[in-house]
Design a protein around this motif. Structure first.
Motif, short mmCIF file in Angstrom:
data_model
loop_
_atom_site.label_atom_id
_atom_site.label_comp_id
_atom_site.label_asym_id
_atom_site.label_seq_id
_atom_site.Cartn_x
_atom_site.Cartn_y
_atom_site.Cartn_z
N HIS A 52 0.83 -1.20 0.00
CA HIS A 52 0.00 0.00 0.00
C HIS A 52 0.87 1.25 0.00
O HIS A 52 0.62 2.20 -0.77
CB HIS A 52 -0.92 -0.02 1.23
N THR A 88 -5.68 3.08 -4.85
CA THR A 88 -5.02 2.80 -3.57
C THR A 88 -5.00 4.02 -2.68
O THR A 88 -5.14 3.92 -1.45
CB THR A 88 -3.59 2.29 -3.81
N VAL A 91 -7.79 4.47 -0.21
CA VAL A 91 -7.99 3.49 0.87
C VAL A 91 -6.93 3.72 1.95
O VAL A 91 -5.73 3.61 1.68
CB VAL A 91 -7.87 2.05 0.33
N LEU A 95 -6.72 0.43 6.89
CA LEU A 95 -7.83 -0.39 6.40
C LEU A 95 -7.31 -1.50 5.49
O LEU A 95 -7.77 -2.64 5.59
CB LEU A 95 -8.83 0.49 5.66
N ALA A 96 -6.37 -1.19 4.62
CA ALA A 96 -5.81 -2.21 3.73
C ALA A 96 -5.15 -3.32 4.53
O ALA A 96 -5.31 -4.51 4.23
CB ALA A 96 -4.80 -1.58 2.78
N LEU A 99 -7.82 -5.43 6.34
CA LEU A 99 -8.47 -6.32 5.40
C LEU A 99 -7.62 -7.56 5.13
O LEU A 99 -8.12 -8.69 5.14
CB LEU A 99 -8.74 -5.59 4.08
N ARG A 133 -15.03 -4.53 3.67
CA ARG A 133 -15.12 -4.33 2.22
C ARG A 133 -16.11 -3.22 1.89
O ARG A 133 -15.90 -2.47 0.93
CB ARG A 133 -15.53 -5.63 1.55
N GLU A 136 -14.15 -0.10 2.43
CA GLU A 136 -13.22 0.11 1.31
C GLU A 136 -13.95 0.57 0.06
O GLU A 136 -13.51 1.51 -0.63
CB GLU A 136 -12.46 -1.19 1.03
#
Length: 489
Positions: A52, A88, A91, A95-96, A99, A133, A136
């Motif tokens: 990320h 990207t 987000v 959070l990435a 997930l 999700r 996101e």
């Protein structure tokens, strides 16, 4: 160095790290010890953080502003990198990472719940995945449809609305064909048992027959067959069933279709944005045309019949024609991955509608099993008997892959278009397939689709190969012609 060359050097490292992250997933689903799950979740989260950060590195924005495309390849690379950067950047890194960590944990919870037939044990973890999700999707979509934001990750340019229209055109003819077939006597089914060693030996022979390069790949077993990697390291998995060797054989051929796509991309694209399949729909078109239009054809099944007799002896099917009918037998089936060509897309359309409802909030996670069972009974005419044959059968939602399911049917649509073009371009193909020689068919696909990787958009990729934009017509015509012949309709 120019801005473009600096950007591509940076991107090459990002692509390499992405391959490492993918290898963690392959290991988790094949050979990772059960006790490693918590640590692997941390590892997935750490890799997600690193990737990320690289994808939104401020230098990427600066390079994109000044980089110049000298040719179509450079223009396509810049298009992919810009798209990735913009998605990207929307987000948050936390959070990435969350997930990645949560879906790693959810995969193991799903596997155990599936084994235990325990939907209630899985739903709390699924709720976490759905919530993440949704968060996101909202971040990416802004004022647009959040589901489209998720779908775009797998099939750039597609929308839920456009796919709904295509699927609405598919459904009536599929339902009518299914109904007509089920009124006719069914071909004989396989009986007896087929040892695992023999299945895996023939599975490997099939992989080689369809052009899988084992020097840069390997075949392992997994609960849910999949393909992983690109370039010089492309791995596949299959599974065995003592009373259903077709599960093993056609899972292998299917995954080889995915793997052959990755192995056939022009080497100049290695570890660049163009060095992987352009979309999951196009990817699925390769696996489905390998598995179905080629692998289940009358010509190829004639060859496979001889191979099975060599491997297992007399297994109760009288001749090649009867074997062809058995391979393509239409019957009640709970499992999407084991469904025949006629009913397969009905399984996908069910999932597409349910996951859109989950993402929009119109369907609560706690109501998912009931919604699944009601829809299945309406579409197929019989009741789900246990969760592993229903809502727990697929791995996708545990891994957060919302927006992925519709690409399976889109891949079938693409495969129908490609098969029509392939038959026009390669006359006499059945003579080769009857000898187990797929090289002309796979060679045509390599030359017209696979070698280009991500050079074009998905729709452009199919149009380049076939000469026209994709439509559902060729798939429906193929299915009706094939099964009218088998069932004497």
């Amino acid at each position: 160095m120019t801005a473009y060359s600096e950007l591509m050097a940076f991107q090459r490292e990002t692509e390499a790290l992405g391959q490492v992250a993918g290898r963690l997933g392959w290991d988790q689903e094949t050979v990772m010890p059960e006790g490693a799950t918590p640590q692997r979740a941390e590892e997935h989260g750490a890799m997600a953080n690193i990737l990320h950060a690289r994808r939104i590195d401020p230098r990427v924005a600066e390079w994109l502003q000044t980089a110049k495309a000298a040719d179509d390849v450079a223009a396509a690379n810049l298009r992919h990198i810009k798209r990735s950067y913009e998605r990207t950047a929307k987000v948050p890194a936390a959070l990435a990472a969350e997930l990645a960590k949560t879906t790693s944990l959810a995969h193991r919870v799903w596997a155990q719940s599936r084994a235990d037939e325990d939907v209630a044990g899985f739903l709390p973890m699924l709720q976490k995945v759905v919530d993440l999700r949704r968060e996101e999707a909202a971040a990416i979509a802004g004022n647009s449809d959040p589901y489209d934001a998720l779908l775009d990750d797998y099939e750039p340019g597609a929308t839920g609305e456009s796919l709904s229209a295509m699927f609405a055109a598919l459904r009536p003819r599929l339902v009518a064909l299914r109904a007509a077939i089920l009124e006719r006597p069914a071909p004989a089914a396989l009986s007896g048992t087929f040892d695992e060693t023999g299945q895996l030996a023939l599975s490997k022979k099939l992989a080689l027959a369809f052009g899988y390069a084992l020097e840069s790949g390997r075949i392992d077993k997994a609960v849910h067959p999949f393909s992983s990697g690109s370039g010089l390291d492309v791995r596949i998995t299959t599974r065995t069933n003592a009373v259903d060797p077709f599960n093993c054989f056609y899972s292998t051929i299917h995954e080889v279709g995915h793997a052959a796509y990755e192995q056939s991309i022009d080497p100049q694209h290695l570890l660049t944005p163009l060095g992987a399949g352009v979309s999951m729909g196009v990817h699925e078109s390769q696996s489905r045309i390998y598995e179905n239009q080629l692998g289940r054809s009358r010509a190829f099944t004639g060859w496979l019949y001889g191979q099975m007799r060599d491997q297992f002896g007399d297994f109760g099917i009288a001749d090649e024609d009867a074997f062809y009918a058995t391979v393509n037998r239409v019957s009640d089936c709970f499992i999407r991955t084991e469904a025949d060509e006629v009913q397969y897309n009905l399984h996908v359309l069910l999932r597409f509608d349910l996951e859109r409802a989950l993402m929009s909030g119109d369907l609560a996670v706690t109501d998912l099993e009931a919604a699944w069972n009601d829809r299945f009974a309406a579409d197929f005419g019989y009741a789900v008997d246990k969760p592993s044959n229903g809502v727990l059968q697929d791995v996708h939602w545990s891994e957060g892959l919302f927006g992925y399911f519709p690409t399976y049917t889109l891949g079938n649509v693409y495969a129908g278009c490609l098969h029509e073009a392939l038959r026009g371009a390669v006359p006499g193909l059945d003579d080769d397939l009857a000898r187990g020689d797929t090289s002309k068919a796979t060679g045509w696909l390599r030359a017209n689709v696979q070698q280009f990787g991500g050079l074009r958009t998905p729709v452009q990729t199919i149009a380049h190969a076939t000469g026209s934009a994709p439509t559902e017509g060729p798939l429906l015509d193929y299915l009706e012609d094939k099964f009218n012949g088998i069932y004497g309709l």
